[in-house]
Motif scaffolding. Structure first.
Motif, PDB file in Angstrom:
ATOM      1  N   SER A 120      -3.991  11.638  -9.235  1.00 38.91           N
ATOM      2  CA  SER A 120      -2.535  11.754  -9.249  1.00 38.91           C
ATOM      3  C   SER A 120      -1.920  11.067 -10.465  1.00 38.91           C
ATOM      4  N   PRO A 122       1.415  10.661 -11.041  1.00 33.33           N
ATOM      5  CA  PRO A 122       2.468   9.717 -10.623  1.00 33.33           C
ATOM      6  C   PRO A 122       1.907   8.375 -10.124  1.00 33.33           C
ATOM      7  N   LEU A 126       2.532   4.647 -11.713  1.00 34.90           N
ATOM      8  CA  LEU A 126       2.987   3.535 -10.862  1.00 34.90           C
ATOM      9  C   LEU A 126       2.033   2.351 -10.936  1.00 34.90           C
TER      10      LEU A 126
END
Length: 190
Positions: A120, A122, A126
């Motif tokens: 992922s 994202p 993060l």
């Protein structure tokens, strides 16, 4: 070709210790629970040249395999995975430039070259912004010449790092897969 020691599923758990990173590698039972201890890994923190030894048990009296960096202090170092006799089983390494937004690793075993990347984007971003949070992250390794996933490592959401590792490809030796799974935790932030 099937690796000498193939295991399709196992789990890696980090222990809380001072001065070293320690990991337990345990089998996964058919019902998804934890079975017997397969190896105990230990890595010195802040080492000049990365090296991790896997022991047969907590007594740490019998080393069973290991991995070590080919170069010292290199964020893109290749690592050789060695059996108990010092014979190379395979290699892995972090692709530093390709890892700026989404960590990318390479894996090589007899008859196989694969690349793994965080699943992922994202979550990868993060993780970079909130490095101290225990965010789950997942890696999927696919053959460089195409095909299905040959190895995946899924970090559970917990304070103590724990990973579920699946190795559907029989060409990947358990010792290479376990070494890579530990490296994904121990060397990830470098």
């Amino acid at each position: 070709m099937t690796a000498p020691m193939h295991l399709p599923r196992f789990r890696v758990r980090q222990r809380f210790t001072l001065g070293v990173n320690r990991y337990d590698v345990v089998e996964v039972t058919p019902d998804g629970g934890e079975g017997r201890l397969l190896a105990v890994a230990q890595q010195k923190r802040f080492a000049f040249k990365e090296a991790v030894t896997f022991w047969a048990d907590d007594s740490r009296s019998r080393p069973v395999f290991s991995f070590r960096a080919r170069q010292a202090l290199d964020v893109g170092a290749q690592h050789d995975v060695l059996d108990e006799h010092g014979q190379v089983l395979g290699t892995f390494g972090k692709r530093f430039g390709a890892s700026l937004f989404r960590s990318t690793w390479t894996l090589a075993a007899p008859g196989l070259a694969a690349t793994g990347q965080e699943r992922s984007l994202p979550v990868a971003i993060l993780r970079r912004v909130f490095d101290s949070l225990p965010l789950p992250f997942h890696f999927d390794f696919t053959p460089d010449d195409g095909g299905p996933v040959v190895l995946s490592s899924d970090r559970r959401f917990s304070l103590r790092d724990a990973y579920d590792v699946a190795v559907p490809d029989p060409r990947i030796d358990f010792r290479l897969a376990a070494s890579l799974a530990v490296a994904l935790d121990a060397l990830q932030s470098r």
